[in-house]
Design an enzyme around this catalytic site. Structure first.
Site, PDB file in Angstrom:
ATOM      1  N   ALA B 172       0.840  -1.196   0.000  1.00 21.07           N
ATOM      2  CA  ALA B 172       0.000   0.000   0.000  1.00 21.07           C
ATOM      3  C   ALA B 172       0.878   1.250   0.000  1.00 21.07           C
ATOM      4  O   ALA B 172       0.785   2.109   0.865  1.00 21.07           O
ATOM      5  CB  ALA B 172      -0.935  -0.005   1.201  1.00 21.07           C
ATOM      6  N   ALA B 174       0.739   3.733  -1.905  1.00 21.81           N
ATOM      7  CA  ALA B 174      -0.031   4.975  -2.096  1.00 21.81           C
ATOM      8  C   ALA B 174      -0.491   5.542  -0.751  1.00 21.81           C
ATOM      9  O   ALA B 174      -0.489   6.759  -0.559  1.00 21.81           O
ATOM     10  CB  ALA B 174      -1.234   4.717  -2.998  1.00 21.81           C
ATOM     11  N   ASP B 175      -0.878   4.684   0.172  1.00 14.81           N
ATOM     12  CA  ASP B 175      -1.300   5.155   1.492  1.00 14.81           C
ATOM     13  C   ASP B 175      -0.148   5.859   2.210  1.00 14.81           C
ATOM     14  O   ASP B 175      -0.312   6.936   2.762  1.00 14.81           O
ATOM     15  CB  ASP B 175      -1.762   3.975   2.364  1.00 14.81           C
ATOM     16  N   VAL B 176       1.002   5.196   2.206  1.00 17.73           N
ATOM     17  CA  VAL B 176       2.147   5.754   2.931  1.00 17.73           C
ATOM     18  C   VAL B 176       2.585   7.061   2.281  1.00 17.73           C
ATOM     19  O   VAL B 176       2.846   8.065   2.955  1.00 17.73           O
ATOM     20  CB  VAL B 176       3.318   4.746   2.940  1.00 17.73           C
ATOM     21  N   ALA B 179       0.158   9.781   3.084  1.00 14.99           N
ATOM     22  CA  ALA B 179       0.281  10.155   4.497  1.00 14.99           C
ATOM     23  C   ALA B 179       1.454  11.116   4.681  1.00 14.99           C
ATOM     24  O   ALA B 179       1.349  12.128   5.380  1.00 14.99           O
ATOM     25  CB  ALA B 179       0.463   8.916   5.368  1.00 14.99           C
TER      26      ALA B 179
END
Lengths: 406, 405
Positions: B172, B174-176, B179
């Site tokens: 993931a 893209a999440d990190v 963020a």
């Protein structure tokens, strides 16, 4: 000029290629004044390209032009005494210095944080290297591939038994640059409380080892679990996989059971196909991912291979199935959604002409991200900065050039 | 708290509606920097970070991922689906500086908690949303998981062995990435507010934040209509540039060579100085042409050493190299240990946790885990009584009605 998020901040970017320049770009695109200090032969990314028609030209490198818009550019050789003095003069009045040299190099130059804080106690010095400012490998040479290796990222991608895959195109450099910009902002708030600056130590290996994959360590300590690479899928739940279709690949992840059911119903034209519903081995999706994933991949293949990426994506959007096509950059740049959002931006550059570039990472209502000026030509602002601000005479500028200082 | 070294974000209060997992990661960064972060949770729809695949106990208070990723945060349980919860949330937001959320775009608005409503009750509020594709546009309501977003953004298509099938990052990412970009953006907005008093809203589409970090591939297409496929470990500016097998099972050393000087040093390190004059490998262009032969030659050398030995020999010769560490290797690596990459924290339910440090090291404010990962609803009393001044009777009634739940 309109008041922008970071108007008034003064940044010196003494860094090359991607990590430091991306850090500077994040600050510049929100309004900070960033003076980019290049060696007389220019930032490394000027040599990197891509170039129009593949013909190298230091003013036409796509990577350089992307990373360095909104910055002022000067040339300087800090290995000369005068060059070093000039750099120190610029640092005296700066809020933030971004640099990417090995700790041993910068100490040798006499420009380490301990000395710079004496000439500017409020300075926030952001050092971005592969392995950071402390620890036994601090002076090891490291490129993006080495940072992702030590940071534990590389072993997560690729196939079992074959070499681990480092993230493509030095992606890690952008992550360490962003970590640098974030920590620099934090240090500014800290400075308001204490009156003094600090040294921000960014190790690209650490960014991988903490933010990106650090959670694996607690699973290792708690349960002895180790993350390894599994090729095109991740076990734990099925589907968590990338599978080929008629004209490319589909990224298929369904964490919730109802999402997977919707896809099976799509396959079975209204109901879950019997070959699935009647097979007890497939009902526990954790088991399915661990034991029968190859088998399931081949059962899905006929349907996938008879549909295009677009057909599958349209169906999935309609049925609210969270699958997505694996797109290439042609598809991304021409994507309708991104057009509506005006994500890509176009601007002119005196040497490279008008080009399209990736735009804002986020949309702000009060202080929008924007590109005000294109990337500087090599040494474009030497006169503005050296004569206009530091008080050198125009005549001396020529002498500095001949003397190999700028 | 050490009065000599106040944390940069002390006095800043963050309300974190984020869940699996861009929002919580962003909020943890702010927490690490000293903000008071209140994570809004509910048992009726538990954050799946508390029940990740690595949570073998299936107990929401024993999840290793959650324990590492969500610390320096307080936990409050309120069920947003209960209308009575909304005024309580608004009272809390009146006393906050920052709101973080990463629901689907319609969710906050449906609950009367969109930015337009929040700025009415708190004009200085800074709100950031981290949706998959953004708050407007034709793909607004597309459902996506982080690992699929890197596919949609054009990154996964480059991950695979050179010229072979796509494998993808399987992460993931893209999440990190969002963020981290989100934390930077929030701090920039806070900096602006400090000067002007004005808050604002930020729509950070995870899709867009990812495209920006693949700038080189975008420019390849924009400038030369060149579409990159799977790249393996190849990078055009360097050759050799790969991970090479060493002694022991699945142990590899990463090597990157950029300059001709480094190439000569690599040949020297391998005890084959004559290779640097070999016409097959005379310059980067030729090495790239003959890269399979070249990689085989290097493999012949690396196989004679452990991955640490190979890296050390190469570094002594000025060649960029590092072992490819896995989860276990990282834990025991002397460099990562000296840099406190993983921090030991006591936890009442699991005993001892090792959680990841911040992505940065600040000389004046080294990261400390002031608050270990919270137990679900652990800070209800502090938030409802001390911050909001609610009575025991009210709280009991709301618990009974499963508003506080």
């Amino acid at each position: 000029m309109a008041d922008r998020a970071l108007t008034g901040l003064k940044v010196i970017e003494w860094a090359s290629f991607i990590a430091g320049p991306y850090c500077g770009k994040l600050l510049a695109d929100l309004g900070a004044e960033v003076i980019k200090v290049e060696r007389p032969d220019g930032d490394e990314s000027r040599q990197r390209g891509p170039f129009p028609d593949h013909v190298p030209h230091p003013e036409k490198s796509g990577l350089f032009l992307y990373l360095n818009a909104n910055k002022l550019g000067v040339t300087l050789n800090p290995d000369t005494d005068t060059g070093k003095n000039i750099l120190q003069d610029m640092i005296k009045t700066a809020d933030i210095l971004i640099e990417d040299h090995l700790p041993s190099e910068i100490e040798q130059l006499g420009l380490d944080y301990a000395r710079l804080r004496e000439i500017n106690p409020g300075l926030i010095m952001v050092s971005i290297t592969a392995f950071g400012q402390t620890g036994p490998y601090k002076d090891y040479k490291g490129y993006a591939i080495n940072a992702s290796a030590l940071g534990g990222q590389s072993v997560c991608a690729g196939e079992r038994g074959r070499e681990p895959l480092t993230p493509p195109l030095c992606l890690g450099h952008y992550q360490s640059g962003t970590a640098g910009a974030t920590a620099a902002m934090a240090a500014l708030f800290g400075r308001d409380l204490t009156g003094h600056g600090q040294h921000v130590d960014i190790s690209e290996a650490q960014v991988w080892a903490t933010l990106h994959t650090g959670n694996q360590e607690s699973s290792f300590i708690m349960h002895g679990m180790k993350r390894i690479r599994w090729g095109h899928r991740t076990p734990g739940v099925y589907p968590y996989t990338i599978l080929p279709c008629k004209d490319g690949f589909i990224s298929m992840i369904a964490i919730q059971g109802y999402q997977w059911k919707r896809f099976l119903e799509l396959l079975g034209e209204g109901s879950v196909p019997e070959w699935y519903a009647n097979e007890p081995r497939y009902q526990d999706r954790r088991e399915l991912s661990l034991k029968y994933a190859d088998e399931m991949d081949s059962l899905l293949a006929p349907w996938l291979m008879s549909h295009t990426k677009k057909e599958i994506y349209d169906l999935c959007l309609e049925k609210r199935i969270p699958f997505a096509p694996v797109r290439n950059m042609e598809e991304v740049v021409n994507d309708e959604h991104l057009k509506v959002r005006e994500y890509f931006v176009e601007y002119d550059h005196p040497a490279a002409g008008r080009l399209k570039y990736p735009g804002a990472p986020g949309k702000f209502t009060e202080t929008p991200w924007s590109i005000e000026v294109p990337a500087p030509l090599l040494g474009q602002h030497n006169e503005d900065i050296y004569c206009g601000r530091l008080g050198y005479a125009k005549q001396e500028l020529a002498e500095l050039r001949i003397g190999g200082v700028i | 708290m050490n009065p000599e070294k106040p944390l940069p974000l002390q006095g800043i209060r963050v309300i974190n509606f984020g869940w699996v997992f861009a929002g919580p990661y962003l909020a943890t960064m702010l927490g690490d920097l000293g903000a008071e972060v209140i994570k809004m949770e509910t048992r009726s729809r538990i954050d799946s970070m508390r029940l990740s695949p690595d949570n073998l106990d299936r107990d929401p208070d024993r999840d290793p991922w959650f324990h590492s990723g969500v610390r320096n945060q307080l936990s409050v349980t309120l069920d947003m689906e209960k209308p009575e919860a909304i005024p309580i949330i608004k009272d809390l937001i009146k006393k906050a500086d920052i709101v973080v959320e990463n629901f689907a775009p319609r969710v906050m608005r449906q609950h009367g908690l969109g930015y337009d409503s929040l700025k009415e009750i708190n004009p200085g509020i800074i709100m950031i949303s981290l949706p998959a594709t953004g708050h407007y546009g034709p793909l607004r309501d597309a459902q996506t998981y982080g690992p699929s977003l890197t596919g949609l953004a054009g990154v996964d298509g480059m991950v695979g062995y050179h010229g072979e099938r796509v494998l993808g990052l399987q992460q993931a990412y893209a999440d990190v990435n969002s963020a981290l970009h989100g934390a930077f953006s929030v701090l920039a907005a806070l900096w602006y507010r400090k000067r002007t008093g004005k808050g604002q809203f930020m729509d950070m589409a995870q899709l867009e934040a990812v495209i920006g970090i693949a700038g080189e591939a975008v420019m390849e297409y924009v400038i030369n209509s060149n579409v990159l496929g799977t790249l393996g470990n190849r990078y055009p500016a360097m050759c050799p540039h790969n991970n090479y097998p060493c002694q022991d099972d699945d142990k590899w050393v990463s090597i990157g060579v950029k300059t001709e000087e480094e190439w000569a040093s690599l040949c020297q390190a391998m005890g084959k100085p004559e290779l640097s004059r070999d016409p097959r490998f005379g310059d980067k262009f030729l090495r790239m042409k003959n890269v399979v032969e070249l990689d085989n030659l290097i493999t012949g050398w690396t196989m004679g050493y452990t991955y640490y030995e190979a890296a050390e020999i190469l570094q002594q010769h000025g060649v960029a190299a590092a072992p490819c560490l896995d989860t276990e290797g990282r834990f025991f690596d002397p460099h990562l240990q000296e840099r406190r990459t993983y921090l030991e924290v006591e936890h009442p339910i699991t005993g001892v946790d090792f959680v990841a440090n911040s992505a940065w090291a600040l000389s004046e404010n080294p990261t400390e885990i002031r608050l270990r990962s919270p137990i679900l609803g652990e800070h209800n009393s502090y938030v409802f009584k001390e911050i909001l001044g609610m009575s025991d009777e009210d709280i009991a009634r709301l618990e009974e009605a499963k508003v506080i739940y």
